[in-house]
Design a protein around this motif. Sequence first.
Motif, mmCIF file in Angstrom:
data_model
loop_
_atom_site.group_PDB
_atom_site.id
_atom_site.type_symbol
_atom_site.label_atom_id
_atom_site.label_comp_id
_atom_site.label_asym_id
_atom_site.label_seq_id
_atom_site.Cartn_x
_atom_site.Cartn_y
_atom_site.Cartn_z
ATOM 1 N N UNK A 125 57.638 -37.264 69.362
ATOM 2 C CA UNK A 125 57.777 -37.624 67.243
ATOM 3 C C UNK A 125 56.024 -37.097 67.053
ATOM 4 N N UNK A 126 55.933 -35.935 67.596
ATOM 5 C CA UNK A 126 54.573 -34.882 67.485
ATOM 6 C C UNK A 126 54.155 -34.899 66.164
ATOM 7 N N UNK A 147 45.153 -35.966 76.178
ATOM 8 C CA UNK A 147 45.723 -37.010 76.242
ATOM 9 C C UNK A 147 45.929 -37.956 74.870
ATOM 10 N N UNK A 148 45.161 -37.410 74.218
ATOM 11 C CA UNK A 148 45.093 -37.358 72.386
ATOM 12 C C UNK A 148 45.795 -37.058 71.603
ATOM 13 N N UNK A 149 45.270 -35.056 71.805
ATOM 14 C CA UNK A 149 45.854 -33.951 71.309
ATOM 15 C C UNK A 149 47.418 -34.310 71.763
ATOM 16 N N UNK A 150 47.668 -34.703 72.546
ATOM 17 C CA UNK A 150 49.263 -34.764 73.399
ATOM 18 C C UNK A 150 50.759 -35.148 72.580
ATOM 19 N N UNK A 151 49.980 -36.092 71.583
ATOM 20 C CA UNK A 151 50.849 -37.232 70.573
ATOM 21 C C UNK A 151 50.498 -36.299 69.002
ATOM 22 N N UNK A 152 50.408 -35.427 69.231
ATOM 23 C CA UNK A 152 50.405 -34.075 67.970
ATOM 24 C C UNK A 152 50.866 -33.503 68.622
ATOM 25 N N UNK A 153 51.334 -33.127 69.378
ATOM 26 C CA UNK A 153 51.906 -31.285 70.407
ATOM 27 C C UNK A 153 53.027 -31.025 70.525
ATOM 28 N N UNK A 201 55.868 -36.236 63.127
ATOM 29 C CA UNK A 201 55.963 -38.251 62.428
ATOM 30 C C UNK A 201 54.147 -38.525 62.663
ATOM 31 N N UNK A 202 53.560 -38.038 63.726
ATOM 32 C CA UNK A 202 52.671 -38.727 64.174
ATOM 33 C C UNK A 202 51.200 -37.840 63.078
ATOM 34 N N UNK A 203 51.451 -36.456 63.216
ATOM 35 C CA UNK A 203 50.745 -35.966 62.169
ATOM 36 C C UNK A 203 51.189 -36.275 61.359
ATOM 37 N N UNK A 204 52.818 -36.547 60.223
ATOM 38 C CA UNK A 204 52.969 -36.840 59.310
ATOM 39 C C UNK A 204 51.996 -37.950 58.314
ATOM 40 N N UNK A 205 52.112 -39.437 60.030
ATOM 41 C CA UNK A 205 51.246 -40.303 58.931
ATOM 42 C C UNK A 205 49.704 -40.039 59.020
ATOM 43 N N UNK A 206 48.846 -39.546 59.907
ATOM 44 C CA UNK A 206 47.747 -39.046 59.811
ATOM 45 C C UNK A 206 47.231 -38.312 58.979
ATOM 46 N N UNK A 207 48.326 -37.732 58.338
ATOM 47 C CA UNK A 207 48.163 -36.433 57.209
ATOM 48 C C UNK A 207 48.243 -38.258 55.376
ATOM 49 N N UNK A 208 49.073 -38.604 55.862
ATOM 50 C CA UNK A 208 49.387 -39.904 54.748
ATOM 51 C C UNK A 208 48.005 -40.521 54.111
ATOM 52 N N UNK A 225 55.812 -44.911 62.365
ATOM 53 C CA UNK A 225 55.780 -43.555 62.777
ATOM 54 C C UNK A 225 57.162 -43.449 63.366
ATOM 55 N N UNK A 226 57.783 -44.449 64.292
ATOM 56 C CA UNK A 226 59.010 -44.115 64.525
ATOM 57 C C UNK A 226 60.032 -43.621 63.486
ATOM 58 N N UNK A 227 59.664 -44.563 62.094
ATOM 59 C CA UNK A 227 61.035 -44.773 61.523
ATOM 60 C C UNK A 227 60.798 -44.134 60.373
#
Length: 373
Positions: A170-171, A160-166, A173-180, A126-128
């Motif tokens: 790296x929100x 708190x989980x939603x915060x990672x996507x908002x 990147x989290x959304x991109x990884x989840x989508x992939x 996710x970070x890279x």
Amino acid sequence: MKFLKFGIFLALVAANITACSSDSDGPEETDDAFDRGAMLANWADNIIVPAYTSFNSKVVEMEAATSSFTATPTVENLQALRAVWKEAYVSFQNVSMFEIGKAEEVRFRNRLNVYPTNVSQIEDFIATGNYDFALPSTIDKQGFPALDYMLNGLAETDAEIVVFYTSNPNAESYKTYLTTLSQTIKGLSNEVLSSWTGGYRDAFVANTSSSASGAVDKLTNDYIFYFEKALRAGKVGIPAGIFSNGTLPQNVEAFYKKDISKELLLEAINASVNFFNGKNFNGNSNGASFKTYLDYLNTIKNGENLSALINNQFTVAKNKANELNANFVEQIETDNSKMLATYDELQRIVVLLKVDMIQALDVTIDYVDADGD
């Protein structure tokens, strides 16, 4: 304990081989004229293709829910996505055993359900933004277990989980990884289903050869391998500590959701029972199957019908699994003896399938058993 179990297992195998060879009450078949084509057609048309079709519909819904959540990351959309993820994960238990054809080629089961998922590597990806799910090295960073982490394991509460996507730096990147993750499952599912409906079904049914390359022999091996390794060992034995010096509760299936491990196990057992009996995926009728094949051969073990013995043992194992806590982590940490007892009953099925049924059907096991059981 491990070496004691190993000794008991060897004794069981030896006893079963002796029983098969000397305690058969029925006449020995010299001409196996069983209609393998009819069995292959029943497997393909009434079980495998309908199961893949049902699963594919679930992952299409999951991919759509993923799109809705990443477009509008709210607690409500997270919960909706989590619900369809669970439905798809349960549905997967009905196709996981069919690692043949395109599924074998794309490593379907491994890419969808290797656990425990590798959290540190997921966070690094996710970070890279540097990852390729087609690589074998990424099997423990994708599939349903990775989605489990992304939907249930990032934090303690849904908010708190939603915060990672908002608001997380790296929100995106989290959304991109989840989508992939979701799109990859959908793509693999489409690929396997399209193969079955696009010509592989006919080749599978026509391959009636009684040989290592025949469809019956290959799927029989796949079925037993799945039951022994993915179901018996993966879902129960490994987390319960059968193959290690201690328990491994962190290795349970759906570790982050925590309360569906039992449901996944029971669904997998039911799918295995239904396939053994040739039960129509979308109905209650039974067609040509391992059961009817064994009955045709008049396969008797210790004076009893082998197919009945297998079905009875399936019932015993399922009843034992029903005694487990819905949360396998809690079960292991509070009373692991019930996990061990469930494993023992599943192991008795392995012996019946891998020794007695295999010998009766004159199929050779094509994989190496190296897990020390």
